[in-house]
Design a protein around this motif. Sequence first.
Motif, PDB file in Angstrom:
ATOM      1  N   THR A 199       1.387  13.614  -9.916  1.00  0.00           N
ATOM      2  CA  THR A 199       0.539  12.451  -9.677  1.00  0.00           C
ATOM      3  C   THR A 199       1.190  11.606  -8.594  1.00  0.00           C
ATOM      4  N   VAL A 200       0.435  11.312  -7.541  1.00  0.00           N
ATOM      5  CA  VAL A 200       0.952  10.484  -6.447  1.00  0.00           C
ATOM      6  C   VAL A 200       1.362   9.134  -7.023  1.00  0.00           C
ATOM      7  N   GLU A 201       2.589   8.709  -6.708  1.00  0.00           N
ATOM      8  CA  GLU A 201       3.155   7.504  -7.309  1.00  0.00           C
ATOM      9  C   GLU A 201       2.932   6.240  -6.498  1.00  0.00           C
ATOM     10  N   THR A 202       2.949   6.339  -5.166  1.00  0.00           N
ATOM     11  CA  THR A 202       2.858   5.148  -4.334  1.00  0.00           C
ATOM     12  C   THR A 202       1.908   5.387  -3.166  1.00  0.00           C
ATOM     13  N   GLY A 203       1.515   4.303  -2.530  1.00  0.00           N
ATOM     14  CA  GLY A 203       0.664   4.397  -1.354  1.00  0.00           C
ATOM     15  C   GLY A 203      -0.810   4.328  -1.702  1.00  0.00           C
ATOM     16  N   PRO A 204      -1.666   4.483  -0.686  1.00  0.00           N
ATOM     17  CA  PRO A 204      -3.108   4.360  -0.870  1.00  0.00           C
ATOM     18  C   PRO A 204      -3.716   5.361  -1.853  1.00  0.00           C
ATOM     19  N   ARG A 205      -3.045   6.475  -2.087  1.00  0.00           N
ATOM     20  CA  ARG A 205      -3.575   7.490  -3.004  1.00  0.00           C
ATOM     21  C   ARG A 205      -2.847   7.506  -4.349  1.00  0.00           C
ATOM     22  N   ALA A 206      -2.148   6.430  -4.678  1.00  0.00           N
ATOM     23  CA  ALA A 206      -1.441   6.361  -5.962  1.00  0.00           C
ATOM     24  C   ALA A 206      -2.418   6.684  -7.083  1.00  0.00           C
ATOM     25  N   GLY A 207      -1.980   7.503  -8.013  1.00  0.00           N
ATOM     26  CA  GLY A 207      -2.806   7.909  -9.135  1.00  0.00           C
ATOM     27  C   GLY A 207      -3.550   9.215  -8.920  1.00  0.00           C
ATOM     28  N   THR A 208      -3.563   9.730  -7.704  1.00  0.00           N
ATOM     29  CA  THR A 208      -4.244  10.987  -7.409  1.00  0.00           C
ATOM     30  C   THR A 208      -3.479  12.157  -8.023  1.00  0.00           C
ATOM     31  N   ALA A 209      -4.193  12.994  -8.760  1.00  0.00           N
ATOM     32  CA  ALA A 209      -3.583  14.173  -9.373  1.00  0.00           C
ATOM     33  C   ALA A 209      -3.639  15.349  -8.408  1.00  0.00           C
ATOM     34  N   LEU A 210      -2.492  16.000  -8.218  1.00  0.00           N
ATOM     35  CA  LEU A 210      -2.374  17.147  -7.320  1.00  0.00           C
ATOM     36  C   LEU A 210      -1.638  18.267  -8.036  1.00  0.00           C
ATOM     37  N   ARG A 211      -1.650  19.429  -7.415  1.00  0.00           N
ATOM     38  CA  ARG A 211      -0.762  20.530  -7.791  1.00  0.00           C
ATOM     39  C   ARG A 211       0.152  20.720  -6.588  1.00  0.00           C
ATOM     40  N   ILE A 212       1.429  20.896  -6.861  1.00  0.00           N
ATOM     41  CA  ILE A 212       2.417  21.120  -5.816  1.00  0.00           C
ATOM     42  C   ILE A 212       3.011  22.500  -6.032  1.00  0.00           C
ATOM     43  N   GLY A 213       3.172  23.250  -4.960  1.00  0.00           N
ATOM     44  CA  GLY A 213       3.824  24.554  -5.011  1.00  0.00           C
ATOM     45  C   GLY A 213       5.040  24.554  -4.111  1.00  0.00           C
ATOM     46  N   LEU A 214       6.169  25.009  -4.647  1.00  0.00           N
ATOM     47  CA  LEU A 214       7.405  25.072  -3.868  1.00  0.00           C
ATOM     48  C   LEU A 214       7.986  26.473  -3.929  1.00  0.00           C
ATOM     49  N   GLN A 215       8.393  26.958  -2.773  1.00  0.00           N
ATOM     50  CA  GLN A 215       9.096  28.229  -2.713  1.00  0.00           C
ATOM     51  C   GLN A 215      10.582  27.897  -2.634  1.00  0.00           C
ATOM     52  N   ALA A 216      11.327  28.285  -3.660  1.00  0.00           N
ATOM     53  CA  ALA A 216      12.753  27.980  -3.694  1.00  0.00           C
ATOM     54  C   ALA A 216      13.540  29.063  -2.978  1.00  0.00           C
ATOM     55  N   PRO A 217      14.346  28.693  -2.011  1.00  0.00           N
ATOM     56  CA  PRO A 217      15.195  29.684  -1.356  1.00  0.00           C
ATOM     57  C   PRO A 217      16.217  30.258  -2.341  1.00  0.00           C
ATOM     58  N   ALA A 218      16.645  31.466  -2.078  1.00  0.00           N
ATOM     59  CA  ALA A 218      17.632  32.117  -2.948  1.00  0.00           C
ATOM     60  C   ALA A 218      18.944  31.341  -2.991  1.00  0.00           C
ATOM     61  N   ASP A 219      19.227  30.545  -1.940  1.00  0.00           N
ATOM     62  CA  ASP A 219      20.477  29.782  -1.920  1.00  0.00           C
ATOM     63  C   ASP A 219      20.274  28.293  -2.219  1.00  0.00           C
ATOM     64  N   PHE A 220      19.118  27.930  -2.819  1.00  0.00           N
ATOM     65  CA  PHE A 220      18.925  26.534  -3.232  1.00  0.00           C
ATOM     66  C   PHE A 220      20.065  26.166  -4.174  1.00  0.00           C
ATOM     67  N   PRO A 221      20.720  25.044  -4.006  1.00  0.00           N
ATOM     68  CA  PRO A 221      20.383  23.869  -3.215  1.00  0.00           C
ATOM     69  C   PRO A 221      21.011  23.786  -1.821  1.00  0.00           C
ATOM     70  N   VAL A 222      21.652  24.834  -1.347  1.00  0.00           N
ATOM     71  CA  VAL A 222      22.175  24.786   0.015  1.00  0.00           C
ATOM     72  C   VAL A 222      21.018  24.590   0.993  1.00  0.00           C
ATOM     73  N   THR A 223      19.954  25.358   0.801  1.00  0.00           N
ATOM     74  CA  THR A 223      18.756  25.254   1.628  1.00  0.00           C
ATOM     75  C   THR A 223      17.641  24.667   0.769  1.00  0.00           C
ATOM     76  N   PRO A 224      16.910  23.674   1.291  1.00  0.00           N
ATOM     77  CA  PRO A 224      15.820  23.085   0.506  1.00  0.00           C
ATOM     78  C   PRO A 224      14.585  23.987   0.506  1.00  0.00           C
ATOM     79  N   PRO A 225      13.660  23.723  -0.417  1.00  0.00           N
ATOM     80  CA  PRO A 225      12.366  24.411  -0.320  1.00  0.00           C
ATOM     81  C   PRO A 225      11.730  24.067   1.030  1.00  0.00           C
ATOM     82  N   GLY A 226      10.867  24.941   1.495  1.00  0.00           N
ATOM     83  CA  GLY A 226      10.109  24.622   2.704  1.00  0.00           C
ATOM     84  C   GLY A 226       9.149  23.481   2.403  1.00  0.00           C
ATOM     85  N   GLY A 227       8.303  23.183   3.346  1.00  0.00           N
ATOM     86  CA  GLY A 227       7.311  22.141   3.113  1.00  0.00           C
ATOM     87  C   GLY A 227       6.468  22.477   1.899  1.00  0.00           C
TER      88      GLY A 227
END
Length: 130
Positions: free
Chosen positions: A41-69
């Motif tokens: 759920t978006v926490e701040t800004g003009p869209r606060a309260g908007t429900a979304l789904r987020i998908g993250l691809q975790a690199p094999a070396d996370f946390p050395v490398t962050p997820p992509g966008g």
Amino acid sequence: MTDGQPLWGPAALHAGLLAAGYTPQHTTTSDSVPYLVFDYTVETGPRAGTALRIGLQAPADFPVTPPGGPQVSPRIGHPEGAVHPSPLGSEWEYWSRPATNWAADRSTRGYLRHLRTLLAQLEPDPGGTA
């Protein structure tokens, strides 16, 4: 892990999301690339309260490398552009937004801060529903 070894890669991101109060689900794309998908759920800004789904691809070396966008559903766009089709399907979009300041906080918490910043930049919903 039960042997006292630190978590690494997708397991570390999964554990971090759980610790932050999310319920990540494992999914894969049609070409077998693993992602973690969770409700957000978006926490701040003009869209606060908007429900979304987020998908993250975790690199094999996370946390050395962050997820992509992040992959975002539904497709809502981003005012700064760099929005592309997502491998997660037609209801998703990929935001090409590298995690800023990753060297200062290589953690799930640091990535979630980056995500909050991106979502706070959204413009108001043109339909006025969120």
